[in-house]
Design a protein around this motif. Structure first.
Motif, PDB file in Angstrom:
ATOM      1  N   ARG A 111       0.848  -1.216  -0.025  1.00  0.00           N
ATOM      2  CA  ARG A 111      -0.132   0.048  -0.154  1.00  0.00           C
ATOM      3  C   ARG A 111       0.890   1.303   0.165  1.00  0.00           C
ATOM      4  O   ARG A 111       0.625   2.152  -0.744  1.00  0.00           O
ATOM      5  N   GLY A 112       2.168   1.316   0.791  1.00  0.00           N
ATOM      6  CA  GLY A 112       2.848   2.334   0.629  1.00  0.00           C
ATOM      7  C   GLY A 112       3.479   2.564  -0.687  1.00  0.00           C
ATOM      8  O   GLY A 112       3.542   3.655  -1.152  1.00  0.00           O
ATOM      9  N   LEU A 113       3.628   1.482  -1.450  1.00  0.00           N
ATOM     10  CA  LEU A 113       4.313   1.778  -2.918  1.00  0.00           C
ATOM     11  C   LEU A 113       3.218   2.563  -3.788  1.00  0.00           C
ATOM     12  O   LEU A 113       3.631   3.312  -4.668  1.00  0.00           O
ATOM     13  N   VAL A 114       2.002   2.086  -3.629  1.00  0.00           N
ATOM     14  CA  VAL A 114       1.015   2.579  -4.407  1.00  0.00           C
ATOM     15  C   VAL A 114       0.718   3.972  -3.724  1.00  0.00           C
ATOM     16  O   VAL A 114       0.533   5.142  -4.778  1.00  0.00           O
ATOM     17  N   ALA A 115       0.805   4.318  -2.540  1.00  0.00           N
ATOM     18  CA  ALA A 115       0.793   5.920  -2.158  1.00  0.00           C
ATOM     19  C   ALA A 115       1.842   6.673  -2.573  1.00  0.00           C
ATOM     20  O   ALA A 115       1.873   7.853  -2.941  1.00  0.00           O
ATOM     21  N   LEU A 116       2.984   6.201  -2.813  1.00  0.00           N
ATOM     22  CA  LEU A 116       4.171   6.801  -3.283  1.00  0.00           C
ATOM     23  C   LEU A 116       4.002   7.021  -4.830  1.00  0.00           C
ATOM     24  O   LEU A 116       4.001   8.267  -5.017  1.00  0.00           O
ATOM     25  N   PHE A 117       3.418   6.211  -5.616  1.00  0.00           N
ATOM     26  CA  PHE A 117       3.094   6.381  -6.868  1.00  0.00           C
ATOM     27  C   PHE A 117       2.189   7.539  -6.958  1.00  0.00           C
ATOM     28  O   PHE A 117       2.182   8.431  -7.991  1.00  0.00           O
ATOM     29  N   ASP A 118       0.869   7.462  -6.282  1.00  0.00           N
ATOM     30  CA  ASP A 118      -0.140   8.509  -6.409  1.00  0.00           C
ATOM     31  C   ASP A 118       0.486   9.661  -5.833  1.00  0.00           C
ATOM     32  O   ASP A 118       0.389  10.891  -6.777  1.00  0.00           O
ATOM     33  N   ALA A 119       1.450   9.938  -4.925  1.00  0.00           N
ATOM     34  CA  ALA A 119       1.988  11.143  -4.484  1.00  0.00           C
ATOM     35  C   ALA A 119       2.673  11.914  -5.741  1.00  0.00           C
ATOM     36  O   ALA A 119       2.621  13.297  -5.638  1.00  0.00           O
ATOM     37  N   ARG A 120       3.242  11.114  -6.251  1.00  0.00           N
ATOM     38  CA  ARG A 120       4.108  11.763  -7.195  1.00  0.00           C
ATOM     39  C   ARG A 120       3.659  11.858  -8.569  1.00  0.00           C
ATOM     40  O   ARG A 120       4.131  12.819  -9.282  1.00  0.00           O
ATOM     41  N   HIS A 121       2.327  11.315  -8.835  1.00  0.00           N
ATOM     42  CA  HIS A 121       2.028  11.405 -10.527  1.00  0.00           C
ATOM     43  C   HIS A 121       0.290  11.741 -10.374  1.00  0.00           C
ATOM     44  O   HIS A 121      -0.185  12.096 -11.521  1.00  0.00           O
ATOM     45  N   ASP A 122      -0.312  11.560  -9.424  1.00  0.00           N
ATOM     46  CA  ASP A 122      -1.850  11.516  -9.414  1.00  0.00           C
ATOM     47  C   ASP A 122      -2.192  13.084  -9.674  1.00  0.00           C
ATOM     48  O   ASP A 122      -1.774  13.991  -8.623  1.00  0.00           O
ATOM     49  N   PRO A 123      -2.738  13.745 -10.505  1.00  0.00           N
ATOM     50  CA  PRO A 123      -3.068  15.052 -10.741  1.00  0.00           C
ATOM     51  C   PRO A 123      -4.089  15.577  -9.659  1.00  0.00           C
ATOM     52  O   PRO A 123      -4.152  16.706  -9.434  1.00  0.00           O
ATOM     53  N   ALA A 124      -4.728  14.613  -9.183  1.00  0.00           N
ATOM     54  CA  ALA A 124      -5.767  14.875  -8.229  1.00  0.00           C
ATOM     55  C   ALA A 124      -5.452  15.220  -6.758  1.00  0.00           C
ATOM     56  O   ALA A 124      -6.177  15.399  -5.897  1.00  0.00           O
ATOM     57  N   THR A 125      -4.057  14.854  -6.524  1.00  0.00           N
ATOM     58  CA  THR A 125      -3.517  15.160  -5.455  1.00  0.00           C
ATOM     59  C   THR A 125      -3.512  16.474  -4.740  1.00  0.00           C
ATOM     60  O   THR A 125      -3.194  17.429  -5.469  1.00  0.00           O
ATOM     61  N   GLU A 126      -4.061  16.651  -3.677  1.00  0.00           N
ATOM     62  CA  GLU A 126      -4.048  17.969  -3.017  1.00  0.00           C
ATOM     63  C   GLU A 126      -3.184  18.033  -1.793  1.00  0.00           C
ATOM     64  O   GLU A 126      -2.530  17.210  -1.409  1.00  0.00           O
ATOM     65  N   GLY A 127      -2.826  19.426  -1.750  1.00  0.00           N
ATOM     66  CA  GLY A 127      -1.667  19.699  -0.367  1.00  0.00           C
ATOM     67  C   GLY A 127      -0.578  19.510  -0.859  1.00  0.00           C
ATOM     68  O   GLY A 127       0.016  19.522  -2.231  1.00  0.00           O
ATOM     69  N   ASP A 128       0.651  19.201  -0.042  1.00  0.00           N
ATOM     70  CA  ASP A 128       2.167  19.273  -0.449  1.00  0.00           C
ATOM     71  C   ASP A 128       2.406  17.833  -0.817  1.00  0.00           C
ATOM     72  O   ASP A 128       2.443  16.961  -0.002  1.00  0.00           O
ATOM     73  N   ARG A 129       2.852  17.911  -2.049  1.00  0.00           N
ATOM     74  CA  ARG A 129       3.131  16.781  -2.769  1.00  0.00           C
ATOM     75  C   ARG A 129       4.366  16.089  -2.074  1.00  0.00           C
ATOM     76  O   ARG A 129       4.583  14.771  -1.881  1.00  0.00           O
ATOM     77  N   GLN A 130       5.360  16.827  -1.539  1.00  0.00           N
ATOM     78  CA  GLN A 130       6.583  16.449  -1.285  1.00  0.00           C
ATOM     79  C   GLN A 130       6.222  15.779   0.278  1.00  0.00           C
ATOM     80  O   GLN A 130       6.906  14.785   0.419  1.00  0.00           O
ATOM     81  N   GLU A 131       5.341  16.366   0.999  1.00  0.00           N
ATOM     82  CA  GLU A 131       5.045  15.694   2.321  1.00  0.00           C
ATOM     83  C   GLU A 131       4.469  14.528   2.086  1.00  0.00           C
ATOM     84  O   GLU A 131       4.545  13.763   2.842  1.00  0.00           O
ATOM     85  N   ALA A 132       3.353  14.387   1.055  1.00  0.00           N
ATOM     86  CA  ALA A 132       2.780  12.972   0.882  1.00  0.00           C
ATOM     87  C   ALA A 132       3.979  12.019   0.554  1.00  0.00           C
ATOM     88  O   ALA A 132       3.579  10.819   0.868  1.00  0.00           O
ATOM     89  N   GLU A 133       4.922  12.370  -0.386  1.00  0.00           N
ATOM     90  CA  GLU A 133       5.867  11.525  -0.761  1.00  0.00           C
ATOM     91  C   GLU A 133       6.700  11.051   0.300  1.00  0.00           C
ATOM     92  O   GLU A 133       7.008   9.551   0.625  1.00  0.00           O
ATOM     93  N   ARG A 134       6.995  12.071   1.436  1.00  0.00           N
ATOM     94  CA  ARG A 134       7.664  11.708   2.500  1.00  0.00           C
ATOM     95  C   ARG A 134       6.974  10.554   3.494  1.00  0.00           C
ATOM     96  O   ARG A 134       7.824   9.688   4.060  1.00  0.00           O
ATOM     97  N   LYS A 135       5.452  10.855   3.579  1.00  0.00           N
ATOM     98  CA  LYS A 135       4.897   9.975   4.378  1.00  0.00           C
ATOM     99  C   LYS A 135       4.663   8.437   3.957  1.00  0.00           C
ATOM    100  O   LYS A 135       4.937   7.505   4.471  1.00  0.00           O
ATOM    101  N   ALA A 136       5.005   8.494   2.514  1.00  0.00           N
ATOM    102  CA  ALA A 136       4.696   7.059   1.772  1.00  0.00           C
ATOM    103  C   ALA A 136       6.133   6.466   1.930  1.00  0.00           C
ATOM    104  O   ALA A 136       5.903   5.167   2.141  1.00  0.00           O
ATOM    105  N   ASP A 137       6.947   7.358   1.768  1.00  0.00           N
ATOM    106  CA  ASP A 137       8.251   6.574   2.171  1.00  0.00           C
ATOM    107  C   ASP A 137       8.620   5.906   3.340  1.00  0.00           C
ATOM    108  O   ASP A 137       9.449   5.150   3.579  1.00  0.00           O
ATOM    109  N   GLU A 138       8.055   6.729   4.407  1.00  0.00           N
ATOM    110  CA  GLU A 138       8.208   6.446   5.942  1.00  0.00           C
ATOM    111  C   GLU A 138       7.443   5.094   6.084  1.00  0.00           C
ATOM    112  O   GLU A 138       7.943   4.189   6.796  1.00  0.00           O
ATOM    113  N   ALA A 139       6.124   4.981   5.556  1.00  0.00           N
ATOM    114  CA  ALA A 139       5.380   3.948   5.441  1.00  0.00           C
ATOM    115  C   ALA A 139       5.965   2.673   4.851  1.00  0.00           C
ATOM    116  O   ALA A 139       6.080   1.562   5.594  1.00  0.00           O
ATOM    117  N   ILE A 140       6.844   2.690   3.709  1.00  0.00           N
ATOM    118  CA  ILE A 140       7.439   1.837   3.121  1.00  0.00           C
ATOM    119  C   ILE A 140       8.581   1.267   3.981  1.00  0.00           C
ATOM    120  O   ILE A 140       8.970   0.131   4.228  1.00  0.00           O
TER     121      ILE A 140
END
Length: 868
Positions: free
Chosen positions: A670-699
């Protein structure tokens, strides 16, 4: 006519072979004609229809041959095949025995229990003359001298094979021995029951035993059982080894019953069928044997209520009369009024053999129910439990016109499933009212809970009301009354009878809705469900298709790739297969998997199964992640696409090894999918870098829990592909046709040299492809590859050659290739070429993204969208 011959003798403790007991030389004996007359003179109407004089003579010779030499106390049985037209071949049985009660009905019962039809039964009782060697000297009409009276039976039945004939003869010997033992101990059985009556303190209980001993019960056996002893004192047919009278543990349960102050005597039903008189469970009358006021053993009498006793006026039956008087006193009905008469009529109409043994509160409930049905006839089901909790007595009242064999069997199956037991006996009582009564005796495990009577009554009402109206009503709750009527008219007649009898109306309504939503022969649908009685890891699945069947060879691998084990399948042809098919599968979850958890995501799993059956999604082990890891179908496709790419780069791990790694680490998946979404999903709102950091931390947290080195390496390789992805169409409409990933090849771990500058990986169920570029400006063509698992290696070599070719034209080279995955056989050249051409077009569209709704995102410029 003597095509085969089976003969023998039976007695209590004696046996004679056929060689010295049966003679075939009876043709010229002087008493043959006298025996012929005796066979036919006392015959019942219809028994001698079409029975010619020659056939009568042959029958007399056959019986005489059986009776030629017989010591007293021995029963002889002879069986031989007869001639006859094809399809009407018969065999005949001769039985010679001392005259005694219960012979004809016991023998006939044994024959019919083997599924054989009795076409003729002649039974003269004659006086015989026998010499000192027991040889037959003469046959005379009936006399008063009991030692000379013999029963001679001639029976014609359907022909059976050799094995069935041997089994039938053995069964007849056993039955005749039981009859002899019962009759021989008749007076001892009566005396033992009267002795038990004297030991009882309850006057009504003692009166009941005396009433039985005086002829209300056909006494057949008795035994004294001690919980601490294996052997019992026996009388009657119980002296002959056979099945136990009751289930294991019943003796101890009865002792506990008496110690708890239970009614004396205990009247119960046996688990063993009687071989004498009537083939029904024995009626047991159990009395405690006391020493010093404590029950130390049981006196168990086995017999059958007589038909006269079952219909006796309750006021003349001990125990019953006190129970009726107690009910009349409790309710205070005027005995001359309607209610008082109805109470007496209802009580008298109920089975006496159960009323004396059931607890008083159950007798009260049963009587009141029968009273209410007199005034308001309606389908009703009642369940009553025996005193020892080992039998259920089911009372089912139906309108007389609704009583059919099919209905009785369907109700019986319903009862067995609900009670988790087996039907030991059933009976039907019609009477002269509006309702028929079916009684079932069901053997159960006393530890199991009682079935839900309200639910069973609802199912019974559905049966009587009619299946089609109930289905239409259920459709109304799902789609509204207007559409329900249209669907009912369109589909109801298409369902076969076997489907109707096993399918609840609500289930059928769901099936109709799924079928109506199909839009063509290639369309599929699926529905997951379970029943209350199913185990926690059991699941049921229905699949739907218009026109043809779904072959098991196609369906079973699909379900196994979702992680299910297929146990059973039952197809249903709609309109004889013209409309389509429903396949009902019984599945099992792996290990300790919970079907309830899967049903919480049933819509997602159902759509995924249908997509695989339609060929819109691939059939492989990645589908297990839907069930085992709780991923969404789109997430599963992403992992499948990344795995296919890694296989092209030289990944040595098998598909199932990769699937198992992801299934064992669902948080990492699930963390890998979240990382992919954080980096590429146009619908992502908020701070992308923070979303990527949280996904990396979960992984990282998930990887820390992975113990296996290979699994850790697999998960990190997938993470590397996600990190190397620069752009994707995964969030655009074009992803429905094929996924495309633009990768920075230098960031993909472990790529073989030479490493391209960039590459685009294309994945779909129909085609896979790769495009490699040596630099920002490059030139090269595309190739249709036939190397399924390593076409990237082929394209990489061609790109390297292209770099050399293009050195004087452009800075570097490029090369692409694709592999069509669903090519038809090459024997159909046109279809093969058509599929290859369409695969090429899908590959090109995924590379160029010319359609305006296909958007790419650059990870180096968060939030910026660029047209492809």
């Amino acid at each position: 006519m003597n095509a085969d011959n089976v003969a023998g003798a039976a007695s209590s403790g004696s046996s004679f072979g056929s060689s010295n007991m049966v003679a075939d030389g009876a043709a010229d004996l002087p008493y043959i004609d006298a025996l012929r007359r005796m066979l036919v003179e006392g015959a019942l109407p219809g028994e001698i229809a079409d029975f010619t004089h020659r056939e009568q003579q042959e029958a007399a010779r056959f019986v005489a041959g059986c009776a030629e030499r017989r010591p007293r106390g021995i029963a002889l049985v002879r069986l031989e095949s007869m001639g006859g037209q094809l399809g009407h071949r018969r065999m005949r049985i001769g039985i010679v025995n001392d005259d005694m009660p219960f012979l004809v009905d016991s023998v006939a019962m044994a024959i019919t229990a083997h599924g054989l039809i009795i076409h003729r039964l002649l039974h003269p009782v004659v006086c015989v003359e026998r010499g000192e060697d027991d040889a037959l000297k003469g046959i005379h009409p009936l006399c008063e001298e009991s030692p000379r009276r013999e029963s001679m039976m001639y029976i014609e039945v359907d022909r059976a094979d050799a094995r069935d004939r041997r089994e039938l003869v053995a069964e007849l010997h056993h039955v005749l021995a039981d009859v002899r033992a019962s009759v021989a101990d008749w007076h001892k059985l009566q005396a033992s029951m009267r002795a038990d009556a004297e030991a009882l303190q309850s006057e009504e209980g003692a009166g009941l035993l005396r009433w039985f001993a005086d002829g209300a019960m056909t006494l057949l056996g008795r035994q004294i059982e001690c919980p601490s002893q294996l052997e019992s004192e026996t009388l009657g047919l119980l002296k002959i080894p056979g099945e136990n009278l009751w289930a294991e543990g019943s003796c101890a349960a009865a002792m506990l019953y008496f110690e708890s102050g239970g009614q004396e005597p205990l009247v119960a039903k046996s688990d063993r069928l009687s071989s004498v008189h009537r083939r029904v469970p024995f009626d047991l009358v159990v009395v405690p044997v006391r020493e010093g006021g404590k029950a130390v053993a049981l006196s168990v009498h086995a017999g059958l209520w007589t038909s006269q006793a079952l219909k006796a006026d309750p006021n003349t039956v001990p125990v019953l009369r006190t129970r009726l008087a107690a009910l009349e006193q409790e309710f205070g009905f005027d005995p001359r009024g309607h209610a008082g008469k109805a109470l007496r009529h209802a009580f008298a109409s109920l089975p006496h053999d159960l009323l004396v043994g059931l607890p008083e509160d159950q007798v009260r409930e049963l009587t009141l129910t029968a009273m209410s049905l007199t005034d308001r006839p309606r389908p009703t089901l009642m369940l009553l439990q025996s005193a020892l909790k080992r039998h259920l007595f089911a009372f089912v009242w139906l309108p007389r016109d609704e009583l059919t064999t099919r209905r009785r069997l369907a109700i019986g199956v319903m009862m067995e499933e609900a009670a988790a037991g087996t039907i030991a006996n059933w009976s039907v009582e019609l009477g002269d009212g509006e309702l028929a009564l079916i009684r079932y005796t069901i053997s159960i495990d006393p530890a199991k809970p009682m079935p839900d009577v309200e639910a069973l009554n609802a199912r019974l009402n559905t049966m009587v009301r009619g299946w089609e109206p109930s289905v239409e009503e259920a459709l109304g709750t799902l789609v509204g009354s207007a559409r329900a009527t249209r669907l009912a008219l369109s589909y109801m007649d298409d369902f076969p009878e076997n489907y109707r009898t096993r399918t609840e109306p609500l289930d059928a309504a769901h099936d109709i809705c799924r079928i109506s939503d199909l839009d063509g022969a290639e369309s599929r649908a699926a529905r997951l469900y379970r029943r209350e009685e199913d185990r926690l890891n059991a699941l049921r699945l229905k699949t739907y298709r218009l026109a043809g069947v779904i072959p098991l060879s196609e369906a079973v691998p699909v379900f196994e790739n979702f992680g299910f084990r297929v146990l059973e399948e039952q197809p249903t042809a709609l309109d004889g297969g013209q409309l389509g098919y429903i396949h009902d599968f019984t599945l099992e979850m792996p290990g300790d998997g919970s079907a309830v958890e899967v049903l919480k995501r049933s819509e997602v799993v159902e759509r995924a199964i249908a997509a695989v059956l339609e060929g819109h999604a691939e059939n492989d082990g990645f589908n297990q992640l839907l069930v085992g890891a709780g991923l969404a179908p789109r997430d599963v496709v992403l992992f499948r696409a990344w795995f296919r790419y890694l296989r092209q780069t030289g990944l040595s791990y098998s598909l199932m090894t990769v699937v198992e790694a992801l299934r064992r680490a669902p948080n990492v998946a699930r963390g890998l999918v979240a990382l992919f979404d954080a980096r590429h999903d146009p619908a992502t709102e908020g701070d992308r870098q923070e979303a990527e950091r949280k996904a990396d931390e979960a992984i990282n947290q998930g990887l820390a829990q992975v113990a296996a080195i290979d699994e850790d390496r697999i998960l990190r390789l997938v993470r590397g592909v996600v990190n190397a992805t620069l752009r994707t169409n995964a969030y655009a409409d074009s992803a429905r046709e094929a996924l495309a990933f633009k990768l920075d090849s230098c960031l993909v771990p472990g790529l073989p040299a030479p490493v391209p500058w960039r590459e685009i990986w294309v994945y779909s169920p129909r085609v896979e492809g790769i495009h490699l570029r040596g630099g920002p400006v490059a030139r090269g063509g595309l190739r249709w590859s036939d190397r399924r698992d390593d076409f990237r290696t082929e394209i990489l070599g061609l790109m390297k050659a292209q770099v050399v070719k293009n050195a004087v034209i452009v800075p570097t080279g490029a090369k692409g290739g694709f592999y069509p995955k669903q090519l038809p056989p090459m024997s159909d050249r046109d279809a093969w070429m058509k599929e290859g051409t369409e695969s090429y077009r899908i590959f090109i569209r995924s590379l160029t993204l010319k359609r305006p709704n296909c958007l790419w995102r650059s990870s180096s410029q968060p939030g910026k969208l660029a047209m492809g």
